[in-house]
Scaffold this motif. Structure first.
Motif, PDB file in Angstrom:
ATOM      1  N   UNK A 195     104.005  49.995  58.381  1.00  0.00           N
ATOM      2  CA  UNK A 195     102.875  48.708  58.583  1.00  0.00           C
ATOM      3  C   UNK A 195     102.882  48.269  56.817  1.00  0.00           C
ATOM      4  N   UNK A 196     102.203  46.683  57.098  1.00  0.00           N
ATOM      5  CA  UNK A 196     102.043  45.715  55.909  1.00  0.00           C
ATOM      6  C   UNK A 196     100.981  46.511  55.235  1.00  0.00           C
ATOM      7  N   UNK A 197     100.068  47.097  55.991  1.00  0.00           N
ATOM      8  CA  UNK A 197      98.993  47.701  55.548  1.00  0.00           C
ATOM      9  C   UNK A 197      98.968  49.075  54.361  1.00  0.00           C
ATOM     10  N   UNK A 198      98.222  49.207  53.220  1.00  0.00           N
ATOM     11  CA  UNK A 198      98.389  50.420  52.836  1.00  0.00           C
ATOM     12  C   UNK A 198      97.923  51.364  53.236  1.00  0.00           C
ATOM     13  N   UNK A 199      98.540  52.629  52.443  1.00  0.00           N
ATOM     14  CA  UNK A 199      98.304  53.593  52.916  1.00  0.00           C
ATOM     15  C   UNK A 199      98.079  54.535  51.939  1.00  0.00           C
ATOM     16  N   UNK A 200      96.829  55.825  52.380  1.00  0.00           N
ATOM     17  CA  UNK A 200      97.078  56.620  51.612  1.00  0.00           C
ATOM     18  C   UNK A 200      96.387  57.860  51.498  1.00  0.00           C
ATOM     19  N   UNK A 201      97.198  58.883  51.563  1.00  0.00           N
ATOM     20  CA  UNK A 201      96.798  60.457  52.027  1.00  0.00           C
ATOM     21  C   UNK A 201      95.263  60.733  52.268  1.00  0.00           C
ATOM     22  N   UNK A 202      94.330  60.244  51.167  1.00  0.00           N
ATOM     23  CA  UNK A 202      93.059  60.327  51.315  1.00  0.00           C
ATOM     24  C   UNK A 202      91.943  59.194  52.092  1.00  0.00           C
ATOM     25  N   UNK A 203      92.914  58.059  52.966  1.00  0.00           N
ATOM     26  CA  UNK A 203      92.447  56.996  53.683  1.00  0.00           C
ATOM     27  C   UNK A 203      92.445  57.464  55.019  1.00  0.00           C
ATOM     28  N   UNK A 204      93.834  58.764  55.290  1.00  0.00           N
ATOM     29  CA  UNK A 204      93.568  59.088  56.097  1.00  0.00           C
ATOM     30  C   UNK A 204      93.160  59.945  56.598  1.00  0.00           C
ATOM     31  N   UNK A 205      92.734  60.865  55.797  1.00  0.00           N
ATOM     32  CA  UNK A 205      91.528  62.318  56.162  1.00  0.00           C
ATOM     33  C   UNK A 205      90.875  62.236  56.767  1.00  0.00           C
ATOM     34  N   UNK A 206      89.905  60.872  56.577  1.00  0.00           N
ATOM     35  CA  UNK A 206      88.787  60.804  58.153  1.00  0.00           C
ATOM     36  C   UNK A 206      89.265  60.831  59.193  1.00  0.00           C
ATOM     37  N   UNK A 207      90.823  60.566  59.727  1.00  0.00           N
ATOM     38  CA  UNK A 207      91.009  60.515  60.965  1.00  0.00           C
ATOM     39  C   UNK A 207      91.653  61.644  61.239  1.00  0.00           C
ATOM     40  N   UNK A 237      97.374  72.095  55.720  1.00  0.00           N
ATOM     41  CA  UNK A 237      97.242  72.642  56.639  1.00  0.00           C
ATOM     42  C   UNK A 237      96.751  71.417  56.816  1.00  0.00           C
ATOM     43  N   UNK A 238      95.717  70.182  56.213  1.00  0.00           N
ATOM     44  CA  UNK A 238      95.985  68.872  55.882  1.00  0.00           C
ATOM     45  C   UNK A 238      97.002  68.063  56.697  1.00  0.00           C
ATOM     46  N   UNK A 239      98.035  68.165  56.137  1.00  0.00           N
ATOM     47  CA  UNK A 239      99.334  67.825  55.952  1.00  0.00           C
ATOM     48  C   UNK A 239     100.302  68.277  56.817  1.00  0.00           C
ATOM     49  N   UNK A 240     100.002  69.197  57.404  1.00  0.00           N
ATOM     50  CA  UNK A 240     100.486  70.057  58.676  1.00  0.00           C
ATOM     51  C   UNK A 240      99.945  69.125  60.203  1.00  0.00           C
ATOM     52  N   UNK A 241      98.772  68.457  60.229  1.00  0.00           N
ATOM     53  CA  UNK A 241      97.900  67.927  60.795  1.00  0.00           C
ATOM     54  C   UNK A 241      98.405  66.190  60.936  1.00  0.00           C
ATOM     55  N   UNK A 242      98.737  66.168  60.126  1.00  0.00           N
ATOM     56  CA  UNK A 242      99.035  65.158  59.767  1.00  0.00           C
ATOM     57  C   UNK A 242     100.466  64.921  60.509  1.00  0.00           C
ATOM     58  N   UNK A 243     101.505  65.812  60.402  1.00  0.00           N
ATOM     59  CA  UNK A 243     103.020  65.642  61.458  1.00  0.00           C
ATOM     60  C   UNK A 243     102.604  65.748  62.657  1.00  0.00           C
ATOM     61  N   UNK A 244     101.535  66.576  63.434  1.00  0.00           N
ATOM     62  CA  UNK A 244     101.228  66.396  64.059  1.00  0.00           C
ATOM     63  C   UNK A 244     100.207  65.115  64.645  1.00  0.00           C
ATOM     64  N   UNK A 245      99.681  64.166  64.240  1.00  0.00           N
ATOM     65  CA  UNK A 245      99.119  63.186  63.963  1.00  0.00           C
ATOM     66  C   UNK A 245      99.479  61.610  63.866  1.00  0.00           C
ATOM     67  N   UNK A 246     100.940  61.897  63.777  1.00  0.00           N
ATOM     68  CA  UNK A 246     101.140  61.071  63.354  1.00  0.00           C
ATOM     69  C   UNK A 246     100.933  59.528  64.539  1.00  0.00           C
ATOM     70  N   UNK A 247     101.125  59.275  64.769  1.00  0.00           N
ATOM     71  CA  UNK A 247     101.410  58.448  66.309  1.00  0.00           C
ATOM     72  C   UNK A 247      99.952  58.412  66.804  1.00  0.00           C
ATOM     73  N   UNK A 248      98.261  58.569  66.439  1.00  0.00           N
ATOM     74  CA  UNK A 248      97.720  58.453  66.624  1.00  0.00           C
ATOM     75  C   UNK A 248      96.881  58.382  65.639  1.00  0.00           C
TER      76      UNK A 248
END
Length: 500
Positions: A195-207, A237-248
């Motif tokens: 994506x062209x939108x900057x991403x951060x792990x902190x920014x993904x945490x609420x989702x 554990x948040x990183x492990x959840x990110x692996x499950x949720x990449x598409x979502x």
């Protein structure tokens, strides 16, 4: 200067010398590679001279073809070979390798060699949120032969485990710890490259938190398995959840698409039950393909699933003869809930038939729109999910064929697929239906792979990291209890067979 020219150079510092692999290195590398201690934490193992010849020939060929940069590591002072390393999956236009580095080091190697490791630090003990438990070890497969029937064979990690949900996850994470940590470090599990939108792990945490809460409430056993995955891999554990949720967490509008799986199933009195499909994904995800064979303690069945980069499940089959595949469909109504990949794993864990799986599916709230293709020895159906609604279709011909647009009349007005993608989806639907019609009722797996390998059903590599291409093809035989897999483009890979 091209990548192939750049990686043909020698690299050195005061401790080590890295030289591009050559035939002259064969015996020196053999002396290192046959030490069994080296392979303790790998998902494949070089156990004898035949395995070594396969390993070395494959590295030579991949290096010569420019698909991999393979270096032999020497102690600079003594000239002694200490191991090898490689860089995988070059994306030359992005000026970087997509894959992780692989390393092999013998016990007497120089400590400075550890500085070459491109992954993350060792597991961070402070992040583990569960006490130590007995862990079912992940099985290591011998290195597959590089060619079978003239096709090169990709490396497929294989993890076999028995135990509690936490123990299953722990075995998975332990077996693939290095690759999973490297994948997370590669642009937030490669999401930042899409994506062209900057991403951060902190920014993904609420989702991540919202999805995690919904999934934990609905399927707590799988949430416990995610916790085990984190502990085994040495990630949070948040990183492990990110692996499950990449598409979502990206949402279906966040990434362009060029197809997303073609599936079909066939059953009937005279037919060999079969579910076959391509897997079309972006981000060169076939560099992290795995097969998981899991038996939950106290459960009546074993589950074999295809996995990518730490997913607990993607598609698969269980020992009762239930097979489940999937297709992306788009309705614009994604929200926190049970992801389709985890839903499929939940159904395979808990259902012994299409009837039981459909009953379980009706009780779930999925996070995103999908079509599931389900097959056992008796029925072949497809189940389309749109919002919180479910429609099940069982074709009279007992052949369920699906691509990436809704087929049920209740849902077709709600389809949000783009016009170009709809053309592509229509073309693949027509082609795969025609291909299936040309197969006899007892067609062998290789005949099904022939259908899956032809364009437009198979989407060949096109050089665009963001767009889907065929990264795997699968033929599942519920009656025989076999999952046949071709990793990568099925035109350029051999078939591996996994007993369920």
């Amino acid at each position: 200067m091209s990548w192939s020219e750049k990686v043909a150079t020698t690299l050195e510092n005061e401790h080590v010398l890295l030289t591009p692999i050559s035939e002259d290195d064969r015996e020196g590398v053999r002396a290192v590679a046959l030490d069994p201690e080296i392979w303790r934490y790998f998902t494949v193992v070089v156990g004898d001279d035949a395995d070594f010849e396969t390993f070395f020939d494959s590295n030579l060929a991949e290096h010569a073809a420019g698909r991999r940069a393979v270096y032999v590591i020497r102690d600079r002072q003594s000239g002694r070979i200490a191991g090898s390393m490689s860089l995988l999956s070059f994306a030359e236009k992005d000026r970087r390798p997509q894959g992780a580095a692989q390393h092999r080091r013998h016990r007497g190697g120089h400590p400075a060699l550890l500085q070459l490791h491109a992954g993350r630090p060792p597991p961070r003990r402070g992040l583990l949120q569960h006490p130590a438990r007995r862990v079912a070890a992940g099985a290591r497969r011998p290195l597959p032969r590089p060619e079978e029937g003239g096709h090169p064979r990709m490396s497929v990690a294989y993890v076999k485990a028995v135990g509690t949900p936490f123990e299953l996850g722990h075995a998975h994470g332990t077996a693939l710890a290095g690759p999973l940590r490297a994948f997370l470090d590669d642009g937030l599990a490669r999401l930042a490259h899409l994506t062209d939108t900057p991403l951060t792990f902190t920014g993904l945490l609420p989702s991540i938190s919202a999805y995690r809460a919904a999934i934990t409430a609905a399927v707590p056993d799988l949430a416990e398995e995610v916790a085990g995955l984190a502990a085994g891999a040495g990630i949070s554990e948040d990183e492990a959840w990110l692996l499950q949720l990449r598409r979502e967490v990206m949402g279906y509008t966040g990434v362009p698409t060029a197809g997303d799986c073609t599936s079909y199933a066939r059953t009937g009195p005279a037919a060999r039950p079969v579910l076959a499909q391509t897997v079309d994904l972006n981000a060169d995800i076939d560099s992290h393909i795995a097969v998981l064979s899991l038996a939950r303690a106290g459960a009546p069945r074993r589950v074999t699933v295809l996995s990518f980069a730490g997913l607990l499940g993607y598609l698969g089959m269980n020992s009762d003869g239930l097979a489940i595949g999937l297709n992306l469909v788009t309705d614009g109504q994604w929200r926190p809930g049970v992801t389709p990949y985890l839903a499929i794993r939940h159904l395979l864990d808990g259902a012994g038939s299409v009837d039981e799986a459909l009953e379980m599916l009706a009780g779930l709230t999925l996070s995103s729109s999908r079509n599931l293709v389900l097959c056992d020895r008796r029925r072949a159906v497809y189940a389309e999910v749109c919002g919180t609604e479910l429609r099940v279709t069982e074709p009279a011909a007992r052949e369920a064929v699906h691509t990436n647009h809704y087929l049920h009349e209740d849902f077709t007005p709600l389809d949000r697929q783009s016009a170009p993608d709809r053309v592509n989806s229509d073309e693949r639907l027509e082609a795969v239906a025609k291909g299936l019609a040309g197969l006899g009722p007892q067609a062998a797996p290789e005949e099904h792979f022939a259908v899956l390998s032809r364009p437009p059903v198979c989407i060949a590599a096109h050089g665009d990291f963001r767009l889907e291409r065929t990264v795997a093809s699968v033929v599942m035989l519920p009656g025989a209890g076999e999952l046949h897999l071709r990793a990568g483009d099925p035109n350029h890979s051999a078939t591996e067979v996994f007993a369920v």
